[in-house]
Design an enzyme around this catalytic site. Structure first.
Site, mmCIF file in Angstrom:
data_model
loop_
_atom_site.group_PDB
_atom_site.id
_atom_site.type_symbol
_atom_site.label_atom_id
_atom_site.label_comp_id
_atom_site.label_asym_id
_atom_site.label_seq_id
_atom_site.Cartn_x
_atom_site.Cartn_y
_atom_site.Cartn_z
ATOM 1 N N CYS A 191 0.964 -1.740 -0.159
ATOM 2 C CA CYS A 191 -0.140 -0.062 0.360
ATOM 3 C C CYS A 191 1.005 1.190 0.162
ATOM 4 C CB CYS A 191 -0.939 0.168 1.089
ATOM 5 S SG CYS A 191 -0.368 -0.505 2.976
HETATM 6 N N1 LIG Z 1 -3.602 -3.395 5.526
HETATM 7 C C1 LIG Z 1 -3.607 -3.194 4.646
HETATM 8 O O1 LIG Z 1 -3.803 -2.132 4.286
HETATM 9 C C2 LIG Z 1 -2.741 -4.093 3.495
HETATM 10 C C3 LIG Z 1 -2.391 -3.460 2.392
HETATM 11 C C4 LIG Z 1 -1.556 -4.174 1.354
HETATM 12 C C5 LIG Z 1 -1.459 -5.755 1.283
HETATM 13 N N2 LIG Z 1 -2.048 -5.989 2.667
HETATM 14 C C6 LIG Z 1 -1.136 -7.223 2.820
HETATM 15 O O2 LIG Z 1 -2.601 -8.372 2.262
HETATM 16 C C7 LIG Z 1 -1.737 -9.069 3.392
HETATM 17 C C8 LIG Z 1 -3.098 -9.356 4.347
HETATM 18 O O3 LIG Z 1 -3.540 -7.671 4.994
HETATM 19 P P1 LIG Z 1 -4.357 -8.146 6.037
HETATM 20 O O4 LIG Z 1 -4.471 -6.241 6.608
HETATM 21 O O5 LIG Z 1 -5.755 -8.550 5.808
HETATM 22 O O6 LIG Z 1 -4.382 -8.938 6.658
HETATM 23 P P2 LIG Z 1 -5.572 -9.346 8.414
HETATM 24 O O7 LIG Z 1 -6.015 -8.703 8.412
HETATM 25 O O8 LIG Z 1 -4.522 -9.897 9.644
HETATM 26 O O9 LIG Z 1 -5.740 -10.720 7.710
HETATM 27 C C9 LIG Z 1 -5.358 -11.343 7.461
HETATM 28 C C10 LIG Z 1 -5.737 -13.766 6.637
HETATM 29 O O10 LIG Z 1 -4.791 -14.330 6.816
HETATM 30 C C11 LIG Z 1 -4.971 -15.348 7.509
HETATM 31 N N3 LIG Z 1 -4.138 -15.649 7.943
HETATM 32 C C12 LIG Z 1 -3.531 -17.258 7.101
HETATM 33 N N4 LIG Z 1 -2.491 -17.894 7.271
HETATM 34 C C13 LIG Z 1 -2.593 -16.343 8.371
HETATM 35 C C14 LIG Z 1 -1.051 -16.957 9.936
HETATM 36 N N5 LIG Z 1 -0.416 -17.874 10.118
HETATM 37 N N6 LIG Z 1 -1.464 -16.205 10.045
HETATM 38 C C15 LIG Z 1 -2.084 -15.293 10.573
HETATM 39 N N7 LIG Z 1 -3.240 -15.509 9.616
HETATM 40 C C16 LIG Z 1 -3.499 -15.763 8.440
HETATM 41 C C17 LIG Z 1 -6.067 -14.796 8.464
HETATM 42 O O11 LIG Z 1 -7.163 -15.192 7.897
HETATM 43 P P3 LIG Z 1 -8.209 -16.494 8.787
HETATM 44 O O12 LIG Z 1 -7.895 -17.017 10.318
HETATM 45 O O13 LIG Z 1 -9.693 -16.049 8.369
HETATM 46 O O14 LIG Z 1 -7.959 -17.480 7.916
HETATM 47 C C18 LIG Z 1 -6.040 -13.453 8.526
HETATM 48 O O15 LIG Z 1 -7.054 -12.796 8.429
HETATM 49 C C19 LIG Z 1 -0.777 -9.408 4.005
HETATM 50 O O16 LIG Z 1 0.428 -9.835 3.320
HETATM 51 C C20 LIG Z 1 -0.637 -8.203 3.907
HETATM 52 O O17 LIG Z 1 1.015 -7.195 3.728
HETATM 53 C C21 LIG Z 1 -2.074 -5.093 3.376
#
Ligand SMILES: NC(=O)c1ccc[n+]([C@@H]2O[C@H](COP(=O)([O-])OP(=O)(O)OC[C@H]3O[C@@H](n4cnc5c(N)ncnc54)[C@H](OP(=O)(O)O)[C@@H]3O)[C@@H](O)[C@H]2O)c1
Length: 361
Positions: free
Chosen positions: A151
């Site tokens: 991002c």
């Molecule tokens: N947040 C942002 O602004 C943003 C922007 C661009 C890219 N990203 C990227 O997008 C990805 C997801 O980000 P997010 O903000 O959505 O993260 P998040 O809210 O922490 O969600 C990640 C999800 O991944 C799943 N997961 C699967 N294996 C996991 C593990 N070993 N440990 C923890 N979670 C695990 C979990 O879903 P379940 O428990 O439902 O399986 C968790 O809810 C990351 O790689 C991040 O760097 C984030």
């Protein structure tokens, strides 16, 4: 004629997965959305803003077993998790768009250096295309594996590329980027520092030893410049849930004025309907005296939140030869789910803006 798409969303309880589902629900070419999670929770309890959607969470195994029905899958998992899933989905012939970092570096050694873990699917790196849509359309349209940019990274890349392409940046000095992200940028794992009581009325600096998006931006800008580029990346969370406010100080290679830099940016991104749909340059003129607080000539975060737009603005410190670029995006839309859909649209031959035309909240 192709029917409507069936798409999976992996990591279904997270922030980016929620935003993926929200935007995909409004996409006219998507017929079926299959979110998957390790949690056994009702989807609408986890994401009450999507009440009435009728979506249900599959287990990751159930989604993998239905790979044959999928046209594409969005991986919304932490770095390290996606590369395992991506290899399986690619083997099943599913197009993969990874919102995380696992396929952003060409060289697995760079991934190991920045993320501190070995890359377990290096055989896929040659196929992966870095998904800054505006600068990589032909390759995105041809590939089956997209590495969606970070991002902060996409916001910085949109802010800096026109200057670099024009050869206007001093080669021997670092570009200094300061960027403030909303707290959704930290993911959804609870942390006491991110509680409302801690963040409200405050700011949280982090990763000042060198944020992980710095090397990602350096890789992209290095390709643009044809030489190594150094980006000094400074990050903090602000007192808001979503959005990125980024300011870059760019040492210039020669004399410049605000007007001539504005000409460069409108040349790069176009103006009005002839230009990039999602990248808008603020060209309002300066009318006040020096140091007048003319707020409207710079972009404001609130004007992009909830949308796929990046608003850009700039100024020039002519005494010191420094360009000041301001860029604002929504980290969950242009910084994540919106760009992912923009890339999906290209991969499937849809209008690039399909399902993404909503303006800010
Ligand atoms: N947040 C942002 O602004 C943003 C922007 C661009 C890219 N990203 C990227 O997008 C990805 C997801 O980000 P997010 O903000 O959505 O993260 P998040 O809210 O922490 O969600 C990640 C999800 O991944 C799943 N997961 C699967 N294996 C996991 C593990 N070993 N440990 C923890 N979670 C695990 C979990 O879903 P379940 O428990 O439902 O399986 C968790 O809810 C990351 O790689 C991040 O760097 C984030």
């Amino acid at each position: 004629m192709m029917g409507k798409l069936t798409v999976g969303v992996w990591g279904g309880t997270g922030h980016t997965a929620r935003e993926m589902c929200r935007l995909l629900l409004g996409h006219p070419e998507v017929g079926s959305i299959l979110p998957a999670s390790r949690q056994r929770e009702p989807f609408e309890l986890v994401h009450p803003n999507l009440a009435g959607s009728g979506l249900e969470l599959l287990t990751p195994r159930e989604l993998a077993e239905r790979a044959g029905q999928l046209d594409a899958v969005f991986l919304c998992a932490p770095a390290g998790e996606a590369m395992r899933a991506a290899a399986d989905f690619r083997q099943a012939g599913v197009r993969v768009i990874d919102l995380g970092a696992d396929f952003r570096f060409r060289d697995p050694n760079d991934y190991q250096r920045v993320y501190g873990r070995e890359h377990t699917a290096p055989q896929l790196l040659g196929e992966a295309v870095y998904g800054v849509t505006e600068f990589n359309r032909p390759r995105i349209a041809q590939t089956a594996l997209i590495a969606n940019p970070g991002c902060f990274a996409i916001t910085a890349i949109l802010a800096l590329t026109p200057l670099l392409r024009a050869g206007r940046i001093a080669a021997d000095r670092a570009i200094c980027v300061h960027a403030v992200n909303g707290t959704t940028g930290a993911g959804s794992t609870p942390k006491s520092d991110l509680m409302h009581a801690e963040v409200s009325g405050s700011m949280l600096a982090y990763s000042l030893e060198g944020h992980r998006h710095g090397p990602e931006v350096e890789q992209f800008l290095g390709d643009v410049a044809g030489r190594p580029v150094t980006v000094d990346f400074n990050t903090a969370h602000g007192n808001f849930a979503r959005g990125i406010h980024l300011q870059a100080n760019v040492p210039l290679a020669g004399p410049a004025t605000r007007d001539d830099l504005l000409g460069l940016y409108t040349g790069a991104y176009g103006a009005g309907s002839a230009g990039e749909y999602f990248v808008l340059v603020n060209t309002l003129p300066k009318t006040g005296e020096r140091n007048a607080k003319q707020y409207e000539i710079y972009p404001r975060l609130r004007n992009v939140v909830g949308s796929n737009f990046c608003h850009l603005g700039l100024d020039c410190d002519t005494d010191r030869g420094i360009a000041k670029i301001v860029a604002v995006t929504d980290n969950l839309v242009k910084g994540a789910a919106g760009s992912a859909i923009q890339n999906m649209n290209l991969m499937f031959g849809f209008d690039e803006t399909c399902g993404l035309r909503a303006y800010a909240l």
